[in-house]
Design an enzyme around this catalytic site. Structure first.
Site, PDB file in Angstrom:
ATOM      1  CG  HIS C  44      44.985 -46.994  10.517  1.00 24.98           C
ATOM      2  ND1 HIS C  44      45.434 -46.456   9.333  1.00 24.98           N
ATOM      3  CD2 HIS C  44      45.828 -46.537  11.465  1.00 24.98           C
ATOM      4  CE1 HIS C  44      46.493 -45.704   9.566  1.00 24.98           C
ATOM      5  NE2 HIS C  44      46.754 -45.730  10.842  1.00 24.98           N
ATOM      6  CG  HIS C  90      47.279 -38.789   7.769  1.00 18.10           C
ATOM      7  ND1 HIS C  90      46.942 -37.506   8.111  1.00 18.10           N
ATOM      8  CD2 HIS C  90      46.823 -39.552   8.785  1.00 18.10           C
ATOM      9  CE1 HIS C  90      46.320 -37.499   9.276  1.00 18.10           C
ATOM     10  NE2 HIS C  90      46.245 -38.729   9.691  1.00 18.10           N
TER      11      HIS C  90
END
Lengths: 79, 227, 730
Positions: C44, C90
């Protein structure tokens, strides 16, 4: 049988509401306030006389509905 | 005409209402919630938004702000007070208006245009709305469900203190035209002296043909006309 | 504490990566340092599997002020105004706790925008759920929509657009992609690059708790006396605090106090401090005793890895610190000088008077390994002759079925939960081809859209990538805007599998081709990998957020039919491509076959022509033709305008179903009145643009010559049925 259930945020989860209530109380002059955490309270009336059975049902409904088990805890009180 | 818009931590529609006031040549000041003194004003506006995040109860914590004392004095002296959405919720928490605003019946935030019947034009906010005029304004709230005891509601109706009710395009007031479950479809009320108006819809959001509506303008024009 | 192979593994670091770490820092890392590496080297933060290919995307055009590499992208919209925007995922947190996962997703993307000095003026979102029949879907959908609304509404920023899609591949891996758009003055943009040594580093916002600390909680290796093992904590968003943070930051940004600013998002204090230092080619020294903490006895490990929300890191001019402190105190936020910039190029952490970590900044940023993962070219199924009995699928019944399906149903149930008119500048609300937001105080605006076509991308990733950029471009053209640039959120499965990596590489290829041809570059975005459970990956889902400029709002276009007695024309040729169409998938049940190809030459020409017609005020309404084909697009125009049409298929060389439901690209439906008709024909012919007459508008009903006649009331009821029925709110 009457049971009460109290649902609160788990210990280390952020409580934005409690934070603001705590600050407001201090602003209102309550200097001795250290911390406030906000929760929910449920009054549950059951058609069940057996204490153990009632407690079991209450536990189940707390886990299945009343509590978000990811971020909340619950306690049960038989009245 | 001079106005003061009170800004609380979490107010969102303060800029929107300031734009509306200035558009109609009302001289406006933004006043921080923590001030003790209100500048000289003909009109005080409590804007919409989420003061204090709506935490504990909507409008509750804002109603304990330092500036509120002066706002109450201004109101008791006959000054005009307009509470829009969260502002209406704050006025209720201060006790300047009666009743309570609960969660919408469907338990969801609702943002849409609704039709309103203007019930009382006999006050400085609604002069420009002919009696029984039907207008369209946006609502955007989660706690707009006006509730009071049967006696309180009867008093409001008998004294003609209900300013707006949710209705259909043709003016029918009933359950199906009620977006949030408000008693008697009440969308806005006045106090006994009719110098305080609390409304859930947002007049400041419909003041421009580009926004596809100008029914909000009429309220600001009424205010200018009244002074 | 001894670093064992299990501990290294639990930190998500592979043995080869660990060896590389040791060679870079010339020592063995302690537990805290290992934790910092695990945060900065994970997918990420580091983009290690994707960087090689992301570098091939076009990122520049005349209007791009800032491309990828900052908190968000920035484009020039003239008159000293600029737009800051980005989309981010998310996904995994939203599956665990949908309300808070979605809420904190919105919070995070908003911070990325206002950290650059821009006041957010709109948010959009693209959310994907499993099959509506899957037992978890209803709660997830409800939670995510409530969370997005709960956060955005409280912040007072209008949520003006989005999409909601359902597919069984997302059953155990939902997607929540949140996009934010902000307005800033060109000469007042703030960046995250640290400058100057010995400058104060300051922490502002909420206190730090144990939020988001995962992975066997290495923190649990350090118990305190009342030992309750510290469990991982879900991040809870506090939009009220973020609103205060937004106002405080914007107030401080009015002058030149801030040298650099970065929000604390994924990997919190670790990533923000490392990125600021790395960009500035400096070192940074932090005294962890100065970190405002919400919980007792937090360890350095916990403080560095906490993902507590609503926090920013600033580097200020030292003379401006006191004034800045006053602003943050006024807004009720924590403000703490926690360290300073140095010339050592190292990240140095001190706690209780001791140095607890010392790492070269480069090892955490520039020297992160970039992988060249193995990938497999996708095999597209060939277009076969459809062996179906078209007569058994009545056109009207097929239309109804598509309009009533969850992916095509009208979605006001969703967007009425989002305040979409706050800030008073929403000129085109949700439900149109693009949202349009007025630039406050001016007569110009921006158009914004967000789209994805995951099933096209599965069928052929290159074609799918091209298509989705083209569709975003078309959506902006349809409201009268000039498309400028995009942000992308690339959601895929496990990149260590060559098939998935192949989807990624090929989607990027398609996206690149379209972006280059259409002069529509990528200025920001993010990648979300590992969206799979038990070997079942999601559909490859690149989500595109596009932004365009409307120089004059008076020329804005909408899709609702305006007049009775005007003409409906189809711009662009219809070949009748049915594979991967809503008709074949929803009505017939055939899911294989190639997606429609985009001919970029036609796409650009047709679009520019429609744009010119709009600017000359020759058109009543415009709608691009995409999911569902011509008949769906027309139905939508009629329903939204409450005016019907009578149409006749102008092409007898293909089957009626192919004409009406084919999803050929580069097409638009336009409504032209009698007065302007001839001028429009002249321009179309002069520019050699293919067009066909479809029919004329009329009151009350939609009529297909010799086939069906349906009242608009009914069509509307069918199209707005699904969501309210799903949640039993009829």
């Amino acid at each position: 049988m009457k049971i009460s259930a109290t649902v609160t945020l788990k210990k280390e989860v952020l409580d934005p509401q409690g934070k603001v209530v705590s600050q407001t109380l201090k602003n209102m002059g309550y200097d001795s306030i250290v911390n406030v955490r906000q929760g929910k309270y449920f009054d549950i009336e059951l058609n069940e006389n057996d204490k153990e059975k009632a407690k079991k049902i209450a536990e189940e409904i707390c886990k299945k509905l009343l509590t978000n088990v990811v971020i909340e805890d619950y306690t049960i009180d038989l009245k | 005409m001079k106005s003061s818009v009170i800004v609380f931590p979490g107010s969102n529609c303060d800029r929107d209402v300031a734009v509306a006031l200035e558009k109609f040549q009302i001289k406006n000041q933004m006043v921080w919630h923590d001030e003790i003194n209100l500048p000289k004003s003909d009109l005080v506006v409590l804007p919409g938004g989420f003061s204090y995040g709506d935490y504990l109860r909507t409008g509750c914590i804002a109603s304990k702000s330092r500036i509120i004392n002066d706002v109450i004095k201004h109101a008791k002296n006959g000054g005009l007070v307009l509470g829009i959405c969260n502002g209406f919720q704050i006025l209720i928490e201060t006790g300047l208006l009666s009743g309570v605003l609960l969660r919408n019946k469907k338990l969801r935030f609702l943002s849409k245009n609704v039709f309103l019947k203007v019930i009382n034009v006999d006050n400085k906010f609604c002069l420009n709305y002919k009696k029984k005029d039907i207008i369209e304004l946006p609502i955007a709230h989660n706690e707009g469900n006006y509730f009071a005891s049967k006696e309180q509601i009867k008093k409001l109706e008998d004294k003609n203190l209900v300013a707006f009710k949710y209705c259909s395009e043709k003016g029918n007031i009933n359950k199906s035209t009620n977006p949030n479950g408000s008693s008697n479809n009440i969308a806005g009320i006045l106090n006994d002296q009719k110098n305080i108006l609390g409304i859930m819809p947002h007049p400041e959001r419909l003041i421009d043909p580009l926004l596809a509506g100008e029914d909000g303008s009429l309220m600001f024009k009424s205010l200018i006309k009244s002074l | 504490m001894k670093i064992t192979p299990e501990i290294i593994d639990k930190h998500g670091i592979k043995p080869e990566e660990y060896k590389k770490i040791i060679s870079l820092i010339e020592k063995k890392p302690n537990l805290l340092e290992l934790g910092i590496f695990s945060a900065m080297w994970n997918e990420h933060c580091s983009y290690k599997s994707s960087k090689k290919y992301l570098k091939t995307l076009p990122t520049k055009n005349k209007k791009v002020i800032q491309g990828p590499g900052e908190n968000a992208g920035v484009i020039d919209i003239e008159d000293n105004d600029a737009i800051v925007f980005k989309i981010e995922s998310h996904n995994h947190p939203s599956f665990i706790e949908p309300y808070q996962g979605a809420a904190t997703g919105v919070g995070g993307i908003l911070r990325d925008v206002f950290t650059m000095g821009a006041r957010p003026i709109a948010t959009l979102n693209s959310i994907h759920f499993g099959s509506h029949e899957h037992p978890k879907t209803k709660n997830l959908l409800n939670g995510v929509v409530s969370g997005i609304g709960g956060y955005g509404n409280c912040m007072g920023i209008p949520t003006v657009g989005g999409e909601v899609k359902f597919d069984s591949s997302y059953n155990e891996n939902i997607l929540v992609n949140a996009m934010a758009v902000g307005l800033v003055k060109k000469n007042k943009i703030f960046y995250s690059k640290a400058k100057g040594t010995d400058q104060p580093v300051i922490y502002v916002g909420s206190k730090t708790g144990r939020d988001g600390i995962h992975g066997a909680s290495m923190a649990s290796a350090e118990f305190d006396k009342n030992a309750e093992a510290k469990k991982p904590t879900v991040q809870v968003g506090d939009p009220f605090t973020e609103k205060l943070l937004l106002e405080a930051c914007l107030e401080l940004m009015k002058d030149d106090s801030i040298i650099s600013i970065q929000d604390m998002g994924a990997a919190g204090l670790t990533s923000s401090s490392v990125e600021m230092a790395s960009k500035g080619n400096l070192g940074i020294e932090i005294n962890l005793n100065k970190i405002p903490c919400r919980e007792d006895k937090m360890t350095p490990y916990e403080m560095m890895l906490s993902e507590s929300q609503e926090r920013m890191l600033l580097i200020l001019n030292s003379e401006k610190v006191e004034n800045a402190k006053k602003i943050f105190i006024k807004w009720g936020l924590d403000f703490s000088v926690i360290g300073k910039t140095t010339n050592t190029k190292n990240l140095v952490l001190n706690f209780d008077g001791e140095e607890v970590a010392n790492l070269p900044v480069n090892s955490l940023s520039n020297n992160v390994p970039i992988y060249d993962r193995k990938w497999k070219k996708n095999v597209t199924s060939i277009k076969k002759n459809l062996q179906i009995d078209f007569k058994s699928f009545k056109i009207l019944e097929s239309l109804k079925k598509i309009l009533m399906s969850p992916n095509n149903a009208e979605k006001s149930w969703v967007w009425e939960q989002y305040d979409h008119t706050v800030m008073g500048d929403t000129i085109q609300k949700p439900g149109g081809d693009s949202a349009v937001i007025r630039i406050h105080g001016k007569n110009k605006g921006i158009a914004i859209t967000v789209d994805s076509s995951a099933h096209y991308c599965l069928a052929n990733p290159v074609a799918g990538g091209k298509q989705i950029v083209s569709e975003a471009w078309r959506n902006l053209i349809s409201v009268g805007a000039s498309p400028i640039a995009i942000t992308n959120c690339l959601n895929f499965g496990n990149p260590e599998k060559d098939k998935i990596m192949g989807q990624f590489v090929e989607c990027i290829d398609g996206i690149s081709q379209a972006c280059t041809y259409l002069d529509f570059p990528v200025v920001s975005g993010n990648v979300s990998f590992y969206n799979e459970t038990q070997n079942k990956a999601i559909l490859p889902t690149p989500t595109i957020g596009g932004v365009g400029l409307l120089k004059n709002l008076n020329t804005m276009m909408t899709k609702n039919i305006k007049e009775v007695g005007s003409y409906i024309l189809v711009i662009g040729k219809t070949l009748g491509h049915l594979h991967q169409s809503e008709f074949l998938i929803e009505v017939v049940g055939i899911k294989d076959g190639p997606p429609p190809e985009v001919n970029l030459f036609n796409e650009k020409n047709n679009g520019l022509l429609v744009q010119a017609l709009i600017s000359k005020k020759l058109l009543n309404s415009v709608h691009d033709i995409s999911s569902g084909g011509i008949l769906i697009a027309l139905s939508e125009m009629c329903i939204s305008g409450n005016i019907g049409a009578k149409i006749k298929i102008p092409n007898d060389k293909i089957r009626p179903h192919e004409y009406l439901f084919g999803e050929d690209q580069s097409r638009y439906l336009i409504e032209v009145n009698e007065k302007n008709k001839n001028e429009v024909y002249k321009i179309l012919e002069k520019n050699s643009i293919f067009y066909e007459m479809l029919g004329k508008t009329q009151k009350d009903s939609l009529v297909l010559d010799k086939e069906f006649n349906i009242k608009l009331n009914n069509l509307n009821k069918l199209n707005s049925f699904w969501f309210r029925n799903y949640f039993k709110e009829n």
